[in-house]
Design a protein around this motif. Structure first.
Motif, PDB file in Angstrom:
ATOM      1  N   ALA A  62       0.827  -1.206   0.000  1.00 23.55           N
ATOM      2  CA  ALA A  62       0.000   0.000   0.000  1.00 23.55           C
ATOM      3  C   ALA A  62       0.867   1.265   0.000  1.00 23.55           C
ATOM      4  CB  ALA A  62      -0.938  -0.007   1.206  1.00 23.55           C
ATOM      5  N   LEU A  63       1.951   1.263   0.769  1.00 25.53           N
ATOM      6  CA  LEU A  63       2.851   2.419   0.784  1.00 25.53           C
ATOM      7  C   LEU A  63       3.515   2.621  -0.576  1.00 25.53           C
ATOM      8  CD1 LEU A  63       4.483   1.982   4.302  1.00 25.53           C
ATOM      9  CD2 LEU A  63       3.052   3.917   3.561  1.00 25.53           C
ATOM     10  N   LEU A  64       3.944   1.539  -1.201  1.00 24.33           N
ATOM     11  CA  LEU A  64       4.578   1.647  -2.513  1.00 24.33           C
ATOM     12  C   LEU A  64       3.597   2.175  -3.554  1.00 24.33           C
ATOM     13  CD1 LEU A  64       6.765  -1.598  -2.572  1.00 24.33           C
ATOM     14  CD2 LEU A  64       7.493   0.765  -2.097  1.00 24.33           C
ATOM     15  N   THR A  65       2.349   1.747  -3.477  1.00 29.20           N
ATOM     16  CA  THR A  65       1.321   2.283  -4.375  1.00 29.20           C
ATOM     17  C   THR A  65       1.141   3.778  -4.120  1.00 29.20           C
ATOM     18  OG1 THR A  65       0.198   0.164  -4.523  1.00 29.20           O
ATOM     19  CG2 THR A  65      -1.112   2.124  -5.047  1.00 29.20           C
ATOM     20  N   GLY A  66       1.157   4.172  -2.836  1.00 24.81           N
ATOM     21  CA  GLY A  66       1.045   5.588  -2.501  1.00 24.81           C
ATOM     22  C   GLY A  66       2.201   6.402  -3.056  1.00 24.81           C
ATOM     23  N   ILE A  67       3.396   5.853  -3.026  1.00 28.06           N
ATOM     24  CA  ILE A  67       4.555   6.550  -3.592  1.00 28.06           C
ATOM     25  C   ILE A  67       4.404   6.668  -5.106  1.00 28.06           C
ATOM     26  CG2 ILE A  67       7.032   6.320  -4.074  1.00 28.06           C
ATOM     27  CD1 ILE A  67       7.331   5.291  -1.178  1.00 28.06           C
ATOM     28  N   GLU A  68       3.969   5.600  -5.743  1.00 29.31           N
ATOM     29  CA  GLU A  68       3.793   5.614  -7.202  1.00 29.31           C
ATOM     30  C   GLU A  68       2.762   6.646  -7.643  1.00 29.31           C
ATOM     31  OE1 GLU A  68       2.790   1.657  -8.448  1.00 29.31           O
ATOM     32  OE2 GLU A  68       4.692   0.843  -7.732  1.00 29.31           O
ATOM     33  N   THR A  69       1.734   6.861  -6.840  1.00 31.84           N
ATOM     34  CA  THR A  69       0.657   7.770  -7.234  1.00 31.84           C
ATOM     35  C   THR A  69       0.880   9.205  -6.778  1.00 31.84           C
ATOM     36  OG1 THR A  69      -0.656   7.250  -5.263  1.00 31.84           O
ATOM     37  CG2 THR A  69      -1.046   5.900  -7.244  1.00 31.84           C
ATOM     38  N   GLY A  70       1.980   9.454  -6.087  1.00 33.48           N
ATOM     39  CA  GLY A  70       2.294  10.818  -5.664  1.00 33.48           C
ATOM     40  C   GLY A  70       2.631  11.696  -6.863  1.00 33.48           C
ATOM     41  N   ALA A  71       2.513  12.998  -6.648  1.00 37.65           N
ATOM     42  CA  ALA A  71       2.804  13.959  -7.716  1.00 37.65           C
ATOM     43  C   ALA A  71       4.224  13.755  -8.243  1.00 37.65           C
ATOM     44  CB  ALA A  71       2.626  15.387  -7.195  1.00 37.65           C
ATOM     45  N   ARG A  72       4.382  13.776  -9.551  1.00 35.00           N
ATOM     46  CA  ARG A  72       5.666  13.498 -10.196  1.00 35.00           C
ATOM     47  C   ARG A  72       6.769  14.468  -9.784  1.00 35.00           C
ATOM     48  NH1 ARG A  72       7.218   9.015 -11.100  1.00 35.00           N
ATOM     49  NH2 ARG A  72       5.315   7.904 -11.005  1.00 35.00           N
ATOM     50  N   ASP A  73       6.454  15.729  -9.604  1.00 36.79           N
ATOM     51  CA  ASP A  73       7.481  16.733  -9.324  1.00 36.79           C
ATOM     52  C   ASP A  73       7.587  17.084  -7.836  1.00 36.79           C
ATOM     53  OD1 ASP A  73       4.996  17.921  -9.209  1.00 36.79           O
ATOM     54  OD2 ASP A  73       5.586  19.740 -10.274  1.00 36.79           O
ATOM     55  N   ALA A  74       6.931  16.312  -6.984  1.00 42.29           N
ATOM     56  CA  ALA A  74       6.925  16.609  -5.547  1.00 42.29           C
ATOM     57  C   ALA A  74       8.261  16.227  -4.910  1.00 42.29           C
ATOM     58  CB  ALA A  74       5.782  15.861  -4.859  1.00 42.29           C
ATOM     59  N   PRO A  75       8.641  16.959  -3.852  1.00 39.94           N
ATOM     60  CA  PRO A  75       9.846  16.575  -3.111  1.00 39.94           C
ATOM     61  C   PRO A  75       9.611  15.268  -2.333  1.00 39.94           C
ATOM     62  CG  PRO A  75       8.918  18.636  -2.257  1.00 39.94           C
ATOM     63  CD  PRO A  75       8.049  18.187  -3.385  1.00 39.94           C
ATOM     64  N   PRO A  76      10.698  14.609  -1.937  1.00 41.20           N
ATOM     65  CA  PRO A  76      10.577  13.287  -1.308  1.00 41.20           C
ATOM     66  C   PRO A  76       9.645  13.238  -0.098  1.00 41.20           C
ATOM     67  CG  PRO A  76      12.878  13.782  -1.742  1.00 41.20           C
ATOM     68  CD  PRO A  76      12.097  15.012  -2.097  1.00 41.20           C
ATOM     69  N   LEU A  77       9.732  14.185   0.812  1.00 40.07           N
ATOM     70  CA  LEU A  77       8.866  14.126   1.996  1.00 40.07           C
ATOM     71  C   LEU A  77       7.397  14.284   1.622  1.00 40.07           C
ATOM     72  CD1 LEU A  77      10.939  15.991   4.729  1.00 40.07           C
ATOM     73  CD2 LEU A  77      10.456  13.543   4.567  1.00 40.07           C
ATOM     74  N   ASP A  78       7.099  15.114   0.638  1.00 42.92           N
ATOM     75  CA  ASP A  78       5.708  15.257   0.184  1.00 42.92           C
ATOM     76  C   ASP A  78       5.201  13.941  -0.396  1.00 42.92           C
ATOM     77  OD1 ASP A  78       5.884  17.889   0.986  1.00 42.92           O
ATOM     78  OD2 ASP A  78       5.793  18.738  -1.041  1.00 42.92           O
ATOM     79  N   GLN A 128      14.081   2.784  -1.884  1.00 39.82           N
ATOM     80  CA  GLN A 128      14.222   2.233  -3.237  1.00 39.82           C
ATOM     81  C   GLN A 128      13.122   2.770  -4.152  1.00 39.82           C
ATOM     82  OE1 GLN A 128      16.645   0.515  -4.765  1.00 39.82           O
ATOM     83  NE2 GLN A 128      15.407   0.799  -6.607  1.00 39.82           N
ATOM     84  N   ALA A 129      11.913   2.862  -3.637  1.00 37.99           N
ATOM     85  CA  ALA A 129      10.805   3.393  -4.445  1.00 37.99           C
ATOM     86  C   ALA A 129      11.055   4.859  -4.803  1.00 37.99           C
ATOM     87  CB  ALA A 129       9.489   3.234  -3.696  1.00 37.99           C
ATOM     88  N   LEU A 130      11.613   5.610  -3.869  1.00 36.89           N
ATOM     89  CA  LEU A 130      11.947   7.010  -4.161  1.00 36.89           C
ATOM     90  C   LEU A 130      13.074   7.092  -5.197  1.00 36.89           C
ATOM     91  CD1 LEU A 130      11.782   8.561  -0.570  1.00 36.89           C
ATOM     92  CD2 LEU A 130      10.149   8.927  -2.455  1.00 36.89           C
ATOM     93  N   ARG A 131      14.069   6.223  -5.082  1.00 40.31           N
ATOM     94  CA  ARG A 131      15.164   6.196  -6.066  1.00 40.31           C
ATOM     95  C   ARG A 131      14.612   5.884  -7.460  1.00 40.31           C
ATOM     96  NH1 ARG A 131      17.995   3.964  -1.562  1.00 40.31           N
ATOM     97  NH2 ARG A 131      17.553   1.833  -2.198  1.00 40.31           N
ATOM     98  N   THR A 132      13.644   4.986  -7.514  1.00 40.10           N
ATOM     99  CA  THR A 132      13.017   4.630  -8.790  1.00 40.10           C
ATOM    100  C   THR A 132      12.340   5.842  -9.420  1.00 40.10           C
ATOM    101  OG1 THR A 132      12.701   2.354  -8.072  1.00 40.10           O
ATOM    102  CG2 THR A 132      11.279   3.110  -9.861  1.00 40.10           C
ATOM    103  N   ARG A 133      11.891   6.742  -8.583  1.00 44.84           N
ATOM    104  CA  ARG A 133      11.254   7.974  -9.076  1.00 44.84           C
ATOM    105  C   ARG A 133      12.276   9.050  -9.435  1.00 44.84           C
ATOM    106  NH1 ARG A 133       5.557   9.529  -7.181  1.00 44.84           N
ATOM    107  NH2 ARG A 133       6.463  11.508  -7.791  1.00 44.84           N
ATOM    108  N   GLY A 134      13.556   8.723  -9.301  1.00 46.11           N
ATOM    109  CA  GLY A 134      14.583   9.671  -9.694  1.00 46.11           C
ATOM    110  C   GLY A 134      15.182  10.489  -8.555  1.00 46.11           C
TER     111      GLY A 134
END
Length: 181
Positions: A62-78, A128-134
């Protein structure tokens, strides 16, 4: 039937751990209380500790899905707080099990250690999920560790106190964290 047996085993374990303590309760006693065989217990759980930590895979997904659906240009904590808010319904639905579960963990040093290891593993998966997002590795790791510490703190407070909702506590923690930074 399997899900029912699993749920009965989890409830029986939490009840027995609360009554007798974790160390004084056996897998056979948990199985008997749940109305299943000891073999059935071990088909569902590797050991009696895992009865308490079984939900980690669901939470992580569920957390990984939440990370995937977060805004593309948002900072990591957001991104992380978006993911944390997305799991509020899951955590709220599990509160009747989580409250006594946490009492058992808080009373048992070996379980506290296990919980810390599980939280570290969650933080690494989030990094790792955040790294995947760049997100660069150092920032991803730092954000994930800070984020997991905040999520754990907020969740423990929410489980042990009446008052603000989990979401409201997360909102306040995010504001406080950003003010500290």
């Amino acid at each position: 039937m399997a899900a029912t047996a699993r749920t009965r085993l989890q409830q029986a374990a939490v009840d027995l751990f609360g009554e007798r303590g974790f160390d004084s309760t056996t897998a056979a006693e948990i199985a008997a209380r749940a109305g299943v065989t000891e073999r059935t217990f071990f088909r569902h759980f590797a050991d009696k500790r895992e009865v308490l930590f079984d939900g980690q895979a669901v939470l992580l997904e569920a957390l990984l899905t939440g990370i995937e659906t977060g805004a593309r240009d948002a900072p990591p904590l957001d991104i992380l707080f978006h993911a944390f808010r997305s799991v509020c319904p899951l955590l709220e639905a599990n509160r009747p099990f989580s409250e006594p579960r946490q009492a058992v963990i808080s009373a048992t040093p070996s379980l506290q250690e296990r919980e810390l290891a599980k939280m570290a593993a969650l933080a690494e998966a989030l990094a790792q999920a955040l790294r995947t997002r760049g997100i660069p590795e150092d920032r991803a790791r730092l954000a994930a560790r800070i984020g997991m510490a905040v999520l754990a703190d907020v969740t423990l407070a929410w489980l042990s106190e009446t008052g603000p909702s989990l979401r409201d506590r997360l909102d306040r923690a995010e504001q406080d964290l950003k003010a500290l930074i």
